[in-house]
Design an enzyme around this catalytic site. Structure first.
Site, PDB file in Angstrom:
ATOM      1  N   GLU A  92     -26.038 -40.022  27.331  1.00  0.00           N
ATOM      2  CA  GLU A  92     -26.798 -41.014  26.327  1.00  0.00           C
ATOM      3  C   GLU A  92     -25.531 -41.341  25.892  1.00  0.00           C
ATOM      4  O   GLU A  92     -25.224 -42.887  26.039  1.00  0.00           O
ATOM      5  CB  GLU A  92     -27.639 -40.253  24.783  1.00  0.00           C
ATOM      6  CG  GLU A  92     -27.920 -41.715  23.932  1.00  0.00           C
ATOM      7  CD  GLU A  92     -28.529 -40.717  23.323  1.00  0.00           C
ATOM      8  OE1 GLU A  92     -28.951 -42.025  22.443  1.00  0.00           O
ATOM      9  OE2 GLU A  92     -28.628 -39.563  23.097  1.00  0.00           O
TER      10      GLU A  92
ATOM     11  N   PRO B 125     -36.782 -40.819   9.781  1.00  0.00           N
ATOM     12  CA  PRO B 125     -36.699 -41.608   8.459  1.00  0.00           C
ATOM     13  C   PRO B 125     -35.881 -40.806   7.689  1.00  0.00           C
ATOM     14  O   PRO B 125     -35.087 -41.944   6.740  1.00  0.00           O
ATOM     15  CB  PRO B 125     -38.050 -41.388   7.652  1.00  0.00           C
ATOM     16  CG  PRO B 125     -39.974 -41.055   9.263  1.00  0.00           C
ATOM     17  CD  PRO B 125     -38.746 -40.635   9.624  1.00  0.00           C
TER      18      PRO B 125
ATOM     19  N   GLY C 274     -26.445 -41.854  18.075  1.00  0.00           N
ATOM     20  CA  GLY C 274     -25.328 -41.459  16.842  1.00  0.00           C
ATOM     21  C   GLY C 274     -23.833 -42.227  15.938  1.00  0.00           C
ATOM     22  O   GLY C 274     -23.629 -43.226  16.781  1.00  0.00           O
TER      23      GLY C 274
END
Length: 390
Positions: free
Chosen positions: A243, A130, A365
């Site tokens: 990714e 968070p 990202g």
């Protein structure tokens, strides 16, 4: 260009997978988009067809195929009008399972990777927090060794498959004082005491479940450490190349889908006595976007080919995601505009595509972080190396 990378076997797989998606997935997409729940039967069907095992070892039920089968898998998933469904599938197969295969012990591979390939278990990768989404090194979640257990406390957020997963691959700090050198990777069953998941309400990717997860004194056995203690950060960084390439391929594929739909729409939509595909302003705009998308696709294929040969393509994968997600957003925005008022209607695909695509420059990202990573590599001449040899 495709023939450079795709064999006849790849194209046969594309045709087979496309047919599978139309028969088994598309009839359920609207329901899953509305409920935000992908029913478990489809995971099992993916597993039975071998779709989760494309790049994994045969010893665990995989097929050990080259990465261009994965490219086909990703591209076709983007063309069934639900990036949320696609995300649930590829986050399982190429985020959670990548760590199981690379860092998991033989026990973990047999008890978790094999059932994941079969579609019997669903996995989620838990890294973002968070208060530190892109700041992986700044994570606060801890794993403290007590006797024959690790005790994990903390929280994660924006976790795809976080609500319905059977297991988590969790990054946590075993030595907080060491910063990014104190992070380790763990396997955690989702049904152990102290784990709670809260479903998040998102702008797009509505079919996928995305969760905020809390760990309150969660105990896991020592053998659920994956790889070496303290090596978690380089493991994560190493897999980011795959990714980012996954997200780049997703981006060029959904942009292609938007262009194909829009070209067909323009050939049928009439204004001022002719179809709108005859208007120069629209034609040239579309061609500019098609050119950008093709450039991205060719670059993404080239980077995939290098990764497939075992090269460490962190720079190229970062560039691919940065550029492809930007181009996809711009292309889809223009395609929606070309539909006029109909583009804004939910019954047409561009509204959902616009929402779904917007996550591209954020997830995996943010574009801002990627630019700084590339600045370090290009301007500061920083040389990133893989944590372990694949």
């Amino acid at each position: 260009m495709s023939s450079v990378y795709f064999t006849e076997e790849h194209e046969l797989f594309r045709a087979s997978f496309k047919d599978f998606l139309q028969k088994e997935v598309v009839p359920h997409i609207e329901k899953w988009e509305k409920t935000g729940t992908i029913e478990r039967f489809i995971w099992k069907k993916f597993g039975e067809m071998g779709f989760f095992g494309l790049r994994y070892p045969e010893a665990y039920g995989g097929m050990n195929l080259d990465l261009f089968y994965t490219v086909v898998f990703l591209e076709e998933l983007q063309k069934i009008h639900s990036s949320g469904f696609a995300a649930a599938m590829w986050a399982h197969a190429y985020l959670a399972m990548t760590h199981l295969n690379a860092e998991g012990s033989e026990r973990i591979k047999h008890e978790y990777l094999a059932p994941s390939i079969a579609g019997d278990k669903i996995g989620a990768l838990c890294i973002s927090e968070p208060f530190g989404g892109s700041d992986v090194a700044g994570m606060k979640t801890t794993a403290v060794k007590k006797g024959d257990k690790y005790v994990i406390n903390g929280s994660k957020t924006f976790i795809t498959n976080g609500v319905y997963a059977d297991y988590y691959v969790v990054a946590a700090k075993t030595s907080p004082e060491k910063g990014n050198k104190g992070i380790s990777i763990f396997l955690m069953d989702t049904n152990v005491p102290g784990v709670s998941a809260t479903k998040l309400d998102k702008l797009g990717w509505r079919a996928s479940d995305t969760a905020e997860i809390a760990f309150d004194n969660v105990e896991i056995p020592l053998e659920n450490l994956m790889g070496e203690e303290g090596k978690g950060f380089p493991y994560i960084m190493q897999h980011f190349a795959l990714e980012r390439l996954v997200m780049a391929i997703n981006a060029h594929a959904r942009a292609e889908y938007a262009l194909d739909y829009t070209i067909d729409y323009m050939s049928k939509r009439e204004a001022f006595g002719t179809t709108i595909n005859k208007f120069q302003a629209l034609r040239h705009t579309l061609v500019n976007h098609a050119t950008d998308v093709e450039h991205c696709k060719i670059f993404n294929y080239a980077a995939t080919a290098r990764l497939n040969k075992g090269e460490y393509v962190v720079k190229e994968a970062t560039m691919a995601k940065l550029k492809s997600t930007k181009v996809a957003d711009e292309t889809i925005y223009s395609c929606l505009q070309m539909l006029g008022g109909y583009g804004y209607m939910e019954e047409y695909p561009l509204a959902r595509l616009l929402r779904d695509s917007r996550l591209g420059p954020i997830g995996g990202g943010t574009s801002e972080i990627l630019r700084e990573i590339l600045s370090k590599m290009i301007i500061d001449q920083k040389d990133y190396q893989p944590a372990v040899k694949e």
